[in-house]
Design a protein around this motif. Structure first.
Motif, short mmCIF file in Angstrom:
data_model
loop_
_atom_site.label_atom_id
_atom_site.label_comp_id
_atom_site.label_asym_id
_atom_site.label_seq_id
_atom_site.Cartn_x
_atom_site.Cartn_y
_atom_site.Cartn_z
N SER A 168 0.86 -1.18 0.00
CA SER A 168 0.00 0.00 0.00
C SER A 168 0.89 1.23 0.00
O SER A 168 1.56 1.52 1.00
CB SER A 168 -0.91 0.00 1.24
N GLY A 169 0.93 1.93 -1.13
CA GLY A 169 1.89 3.03 -1.27
C GLY A 169 3.28 2.46 -1.24
O GLY A 169 3.63 1.62 -2.08
N ASP A 170 4.10 2.87 -0.26
CA ASP A 170 5.41 2.25 -0.11
C ASP A 170 5.48 1.43 1.17
O ASP A 170 6.57 1.08 1.65
CB ASP A 170 6.53 3.30 -0.13
N ASP A 171 4.31 1.08 1.72
CA ASP A 171 4.25 0.27 2.94
C ASP A 171 3.99 -1.19 2.59
O ASP A 171 3.06 -1.50 1.83
CB ASP A 171 3.15 0.76 3.87
N LYS A 255 8.98 -0.55 4.94
CA LYS A 255 8.88 0.20 3.70
C LYS A 255 9.41 -0.64 2.53
O LYS A 255 10.36 -1.40 2.69
CB LYS A 255 9.67 1.50 3.79
#
Length: 296
Positions: A168-171, A255
């Protein structure tokens, strides 16, 4: 910063110890190109985890080659290396797994460290991005996964195991270990589960940036593992499982760091020819000197 290389596998599908195969133009092991890239990006401590019988081979090969100011620890991953107060009386021949390989280094690492496979080529930008992340997150609760695109990590010669990531995004949200992935009709099929993937998914190639807190987590899980006779005889402890459990318990954040995509590996003996050609091509293009290390 520390680079931890895992080289304790037996290379059963490759046919010999691929970690110590002279794939480079001047007889270099594949791991030496990773060490070279790491040193260029500020790493100054190399830890190699291997089998007891290969410790001298690795030390004798690497120490005269890498710069004298770089700390080198070559450690044996041994079945007898157990948490204090634990015992194991079963019949087991193979090591306890990648998480145990990391735990082997618990007494020589006290800051953020990158951990990866010694028999994979990860690309120069992957080390640069991992080093930047480690400098930005010194002993906090943030880990990183250097991510690769699934379709770029397959072998033409058989199935491979990969950790397929939900991001999710950079997670990093989760890692799902898939053990028999093969390309099929423009997609990727897991022969075990029947799951089908587009090939664009992010996957783990076991290139992590970890904090020392992972050592306590591994020891805790190892104690539970040893208490279960069925697990202790045949199963293994894996790094992604440790990271995912810490993530789900909200003990850490993870991350996903871009790799640059320049990866290749040597899973099967048939992969050797391409690996040799790729290293020669990169050397001819000036990305690496020839020989890789100046004489000391």
């Amino acid at each position: 910063m520390t680079l931890l290389l895992m080289a304790a596998g037996s290379g059963s599908r490759y046919g010999k110890l691929k970690q110590f195969d002279d794939l480079g133009p001047n007889g270099e092991f594949l791991m030496e190109f990773g060490i070279y890239d790491a040193l260029k990006n500020g790493f100054d401590h190399i830890v190699l985890i291997t089998k007891k019988e290969n410790v001298s081979l690795a030390e004798d090969h690497l120490r005269p080659r890498i710069p004298a100011n770089i700390k080198l620890d070559v450690l044996a991953q041994e079945i007898t290396d157990l948490p204090e107060g634990c015992s194991f009386s079963g019949n087991r021949k193979k090591p306890w797994g990648t998480a145990h390989a990391v735990w082997t280094a618990r007494n020589v690492i006290n800051g953020p460290f990158a951990v990866l496979n010694a028999d994979d080529f990860y690309g120069q930008s992957a080390y640069a991005n991992a080093a930047d992340f480690a400098r930005e997150h010194n002993n906090d609760d943030t880990f990183a996964l250097v991510g690769y695109t699934l379709k770029n990590t397959l072998s033409e010669h058989g199935s491979v195991s990969r950790g397929v990531c939900q991001v999710s995004g950079d997670d990093l949200v989760s890692v799902d270990e898939r053990l028999k992935l093969e390309p099929k009709d423009g997609k990727v099929l897991d022969l075990d589960s029947g799951n089908e993937y587009t090939g664009e998914e992010q996957v783990s190639m076991n290139f992590w940036v970890c904090q020392p807190s992972i050592f306590d987590k591994i020891e805790s899980e190892f104690r539970k593992f040893l208490a279960d006779d069925n697990l202790a005889v045949t199963s293994e402890l894996y790094i992604p499982k440790m990271v995912q459990e810490m993530l789900q318990a909200k003990e850490i954040k993870v991350k996903v760091v871009p790799s640059g995509g320049d990866w290749f590996g040597v899973t099967y003996a048939s992969d050797r020819e391409k690996a040799v050609a790729d290293l020669q091509e990169k050397t001819d293009a000036g990305k690496y000197p020839s020989p890789l290390w100046p004489k000391q």
